[in-house]
Scaffold this active site. Structure first.
Site, short mmCIF file in Angstrom:
data_model
loop_
_atom_site.label_atom_id
_atom_site.label_comp_id
_atom_site.label_asym_id
_atom_site.label_seq_id
_atom_site.Cartn_x
_atom_site.Cartn_y
_atom_site.Cartn_z
N ARG A 193 -17.10 -10.56 3.95
CA ARG A 193 -16.74 -9.19 4.36
C ARG A 193 -17.33 -8.17 3.39
NH1 ARG A 193 -10.30 -10.24 4.72
NH2 ARG A 193 -10.25 -11.43 6.65
N LYS B 273 -5.06 -5.86 16.25
CA LYS B 273 -5.47 -4.66 15.51
C LYS B 273 -6.60 -3.95 16.25
CE LYS B 273 -3.52 -4.35 11.24
NZ LYS B 273 -2.55 -3.28 10.91
N ARG C 12 -15.10 -12.72 -0.33
CA ARG C 12 -14.36 -11.49 -0.10
C ARG C 12 -14.82 -10.44 -1.11
NH1 ARG C 12 -13.05 -14.08 3.71
NH2 ARG C 12 -10.96 -14.50 4.52
N ARG D 145 -5.50 -17.80 14.44
CA ARG D 145 -5.81 -16.92 13.31
C ARG D 145 -6.22 -15.53 13.79
NH1 ARG D 145 -7.64 -16.11 7.83
NH2 ARG D 145 -8.35 -13.98 7.87
N TYR E 262 -4.15 -11.65 14.95
CA TYR E 262 -3.99 -10.41 14.17
C TYR E 262 -5.17 -9.47 14.42
CZ TYR E 262 -4.16 -7.71 9.70
OH TYR E 262 -4.24 -6.73 8.72
N TYR F 57 -0.39 -15.63 11.11
CA TYR F 57 -1.18 -15.36 12.31
C TYR F 57 -1.20 -16.55 13.28
CZ TYR F 57 -3.10 -11.71 9.20
OH TYR F 57 -3.26 -10.67 8.31
N LYS G 79 -4.86 -23.57 -5.30
CA LYS G 79 -5.34 -24.33 -4.13
C LYS G 79 -6.49 -23.59 -3.44
CE LYS G 79 -1.14 -26.83 -3.25
NZ LYS G 79 0.23 -26.32 -3.15
N ILE H 272 0.85 -1.20 0.00
CA ILE H 272 0.00 0.00 0.00
C ILE H 272 0.88 1.25 0.00
CG2 ILE H 272 -1.70 1.33 1.32
CD1 ILE H 272 -2.89 -1.35 2.29
P1 NAD Z 1 2.85 -4.87 3.51
O1 NAD Z 1 3.33 -6.05 4.27
O2 NAD Z 1 3.15 -4.83 2.06
O3 NAD Z 1 3.38 -3.53 4.18
C1 NAD Z 1 3.74 -3.42 5.53
C2 NAD Z 1 5.12 -2.79 5.59
O4 NAD Z 1 5.46 -2.58 6.96
C3 NAD Z 1 6.22 -3.68 4.99
O5 NAD Z 1 6.94 -2.99 3.99
C4 NAD Z 1 7.10 -4.01 6.17
O6 NAD Z 1 8.49 -4.12 5.84
C5 NAD Z 1 6.85 -2.82 7.10
N1 NAD Z 1 7.15 -3.13 8.50
C6 NAD Z 1 6.63 -4.14 9.24
N2 NAD Z 1 7.16 -4.13 10.47
C7 NAD Z 1 8.04 -3.10 10.50
C8 NAD Z 1 8.90 -2.60 11.50
N3 NAD Z 1 8.99 -3.16 12.71
N4 NAD Z 1 9.65 -1.51 11.22
C9 NAD Z 1 9.60 -0.94 9.98
N5 NAD Z 1 8.80 -1.38 9.00
C10 NAD Z 1 8.03 -2.45 9.26
O7 NAD Z 1 1.27 -4.79 3.74
P2 NAD Z 1 0.17 -3.82 3.10
O8 NAD Z 1 -0.80 -4.66 2.37
O9 NAD Z 1 0.82 -2.67 2.42
O10 NAD Z 1 -0.57 -3.33 4.42
C11 NAD Z 1 -0.34 -2.08 5.04
C12 NAD Z 1 -1.28 -1.95 6.24
O11 NAD Z 1 -2.65 -2.10 5.84
C13 NAD Z 1 -1.04 -2.99 7.33
O12 NAD Z 1 -1.20 -2.36 8.58
C14 NAD Z 1 -2.15 -4.00 7.13
O13 NAD Z 1 -2.49 -4.66 8.33
C15 NAD Z 1 -3.28 -3.11 6.63
N6 NAD Z 1 -4.23 -3.89 5.81
C16 NAD Z 1 -4.00 -4.12 4.48
C17 NAD Z 1 -4.94 -4.84 3.75
C18 NAD Z 1 -4.81 -5.05 2.26
O14 NAD Z 1 -5.84 -5.32 1.65
N7 NAD Z 1 -3.65 -4.92 1.64
C19 NAD Z 1 -6.08 -5.37 4.37
C20 NAD Z 1 -6.26 -5.14 5.73
C21 NAD Z 1 -5.33 -4.39 6.44
N1 UDP Z 2 -6.91 -18.77 0.13
C1 UDP Z 2 -7.04 -19.89 -0.72
N2 UDP Z 2 -5.94 -20.30 -1.40
C2 UDP Z 2 -4.72 -19.69 -1.31
C3 UDP Z 2 -4.62 -18.55 -0.44
C4 UDP Z 2 -5.73 -18.13 0.26
O1 UDP Z 2 -8.12 -20.50 -0.84
O2 UDP Z 2 -3.77 -20.12 -1.98
C5 UDP Z 2 -8.14 -18.27 0.84
C6 UDP Z 2 -8.01 -18.05 2.35
O3 UDP Z 2 -8.26 -19.24 3.07
C7 UDP Z 2 -9.09 -16.99 2.58
C8 UDP Z 2 -9.06 -16.15 1.30
O4 UDP Z 2 -8.41 -16.98 0.32
O5 UDP Z 2 -10.35 -17.61 2.67
C9 UDP Z 2 -8.32 -14.82 1.38
O6 UDP Z 2 -7.04 -15.03 1.92
P1 UDP Z 2 -5.93 -13.89 2.07
O7 UDP Z 2 -4.67 -14.56 2.46
O8 UDP Z 2 -5.87 -13.03 0.87
O9 UDP Z 2 -6.36 -13.00 3.31
P2 UDP Z 2 -7.70 -12.70 4.13
O10 UDP Z 2 -8.70 -12.11 3.21
O11 UDP Z 2 -8.17 -14.00 4.73
O12 UDP Z 2 -7.23 -11.75 5.18
#
Ligand code: NAD
Ligand code: UDP
Length: 368
Positions: free
Chosen positions: A321, A169, A240, A162, A165, A87, A231, A12
């Protein structure tokens, strides 16, 4: 505005940095343990080079963090362990990363009177009420629609790790809310609903560990690139809603630029129109990838696996969701734009261009 982006080197963060550099005059002070996903934005040759700096830092143990937060107008905290495979297998790291490590960030923002945009997750809602009801009752939106100010948070038992997390959060969300209520912290909480797009996670054995398990987009991309079956965990029946990361970043920019409308709010950020089961997602990705890679769709398939086999003991799942969009529409006027087909097309083109040669090389090496 100077923005301290903790975890700004991730998926992100990289899209947010691109947007900030290309379309705004804000400055990004990026803090992360890796710059791999933003290296293309760093360096003297870019017109924005004076507006982006990278600090290689682990926020767990670096006293420079408060100085960077103090010097910025806004802090955005994205740092987290956020891949479900971790997780239940690394629950301590998960809890520390998503709760304990966020505590100093929140404290520095409160103490220095700085605004905080914190990334939570849609997973804080856990399972839907509907999942506990007989099927005939599940159709009523009040049993599955997730509302920031109304919905309960329903997690499984403690041994289902699981939920480590989601629980961590949620505790962080509550700490931020309490700092706001008692000490006046100016905050916005973002709850992403499965944002996906280019640069998400890693492809195992190419730019991540061979035995690593990323989120579903990268898992399925990896299977497609290797010509392996996709898988489906427990048959892929979980549902989702997927949001294109580029749409999502527009919502984040509105939050950055409209503090009077974003402060004190918790925002669901998702696309309720892009709902599919994981099985349907796999089938759609097969159709799209077949076109992108010019291979017959009949050569690509799915395979059912149990969650215990795939993730190990302690895995559990969110059944469904769907974000209620009332608050974000009212406060920011934001709406998602990109349908699932188009976002998968863009993303799988990126995956194919970025990884197909590397995968060919990996597959051509003799295995020991
Ligand atoms: P991501 O893993 O790509 O990004 C997280 C970044 O945080 C990584 O680059 C990692 O190196 C950095 N990081 C982790 N621990 C650190 C530390 N101790 N010090 C410095 N850097 C550190 O994940 P993302 O998808 O970009 O997610 C960003 C945020 O959004 C997260 O908080 C995640 O929980 C939240 N989020 C994302 C999604 C999504 O759909 N992508 C969904 C739900 C929540
Ligand atoms: N999942 C799956 N096959 C894979 C990876 C994930 O069927 O190879 C499923 C997982 O069990 C969940 C959904 O896909 O039901 C989304 O998983 P993701 O890891 O993207 O994160 P989540 O939405 O659960 O946070």
């Amino acid at each position: 505005m100077s923005i301290c982006m903790i975890g700004g080197g991730g998926f992100i963060g990289s899209h947010l940095c691109e947007k900030l550099m290309a379309e705004t005059s804000h400055k990004a002070v990026v803090v992360d343990v890796s710059s791999e996903k933003i290296n293309h934005l760093l360096g003297e040759s870019h017109p924005w080079s004076s507006r982006i700096e990278f600090h290689h830092m682990n926020i767990k143990n670096d006293s420079r963090l408060e100085t960077l937060i103090k010097a910025s107008d806004l802090t955005i905290n994205l740092a987290a362990i956020c891949t479900p495979a971790d997780y239940n297998t690394r629950p301590l790291d998960t809890i520390f990363s998503n709760f304990i490590d966020a505590i100093p960030v929140i404290k520095y923002c409160t103490d220095n009177n700085k605004r905080l945009i914190h990334f939570s997750t849609c997973e804080v809602y856990g399972k839907t009420i509907g999942s506990f009801l007989p099927h005939e009752f599940r159709k009523d939106p009040k049993y599955y629609m997730l509302k920031e100010d109304v919905s309960p948070c329903i997690f499984g038992p403690v041994e289902k790790q699981r939920w480590s997390y989601a629980c961590a959060k949620q505790m962080t969300d509550r700490l931020i809310y309490a700092e706001h209520a008692e000490n006046g912290l100016k905050f916005t909480i973002v709850r992403p609903y499965n944002w996906i797009g280019p640069r998400m996670d890693f492809i195992p054995g190419v730019d991540g560990p061979c035995d690593g398990v990323p989120r579903v987009l990268a898992c399925f991309s990896n299977n497609l690139l290797r010509g392996e079956p996709l898988k489906l965990v427990d048959g892929g029946r979980s549902q989702r809603t997927f949001l294109y990361v580029k749409d999502a970043i527009e919502a984040v920019l509105l939050m950055i630029d409209n503090p009077e409308r974003a402060n004190g709010q918790i925002f669901n950020v998702g696309n309720p129109d892009n709902e599919v089961s994981v099985k349907e997602l796999a089938e759609l990705m097969i159709q799209v990838y077949a076109k992108v890679a010019s291979v017959p769709a009949s050569s690509l398939s799915t395979l059912d696996v149990s969650s215990e086999e795939f993730y190990g003991k302690g895995y559990d799942d969110s059944d469904r969701r769907i974000p209620d969009m009332t608050i974000i529409t009212r406060q920011l006027g934001w709406k998602p734009k990109t349908p699932l087909n188009k976002l998968l097309d863009d993303t799988l083109q990126y995956q194919h261009q970025t990884y197909s040669n590397a995968i060919k090389k990996v597959l051509s090496k003799p295995s020991n």
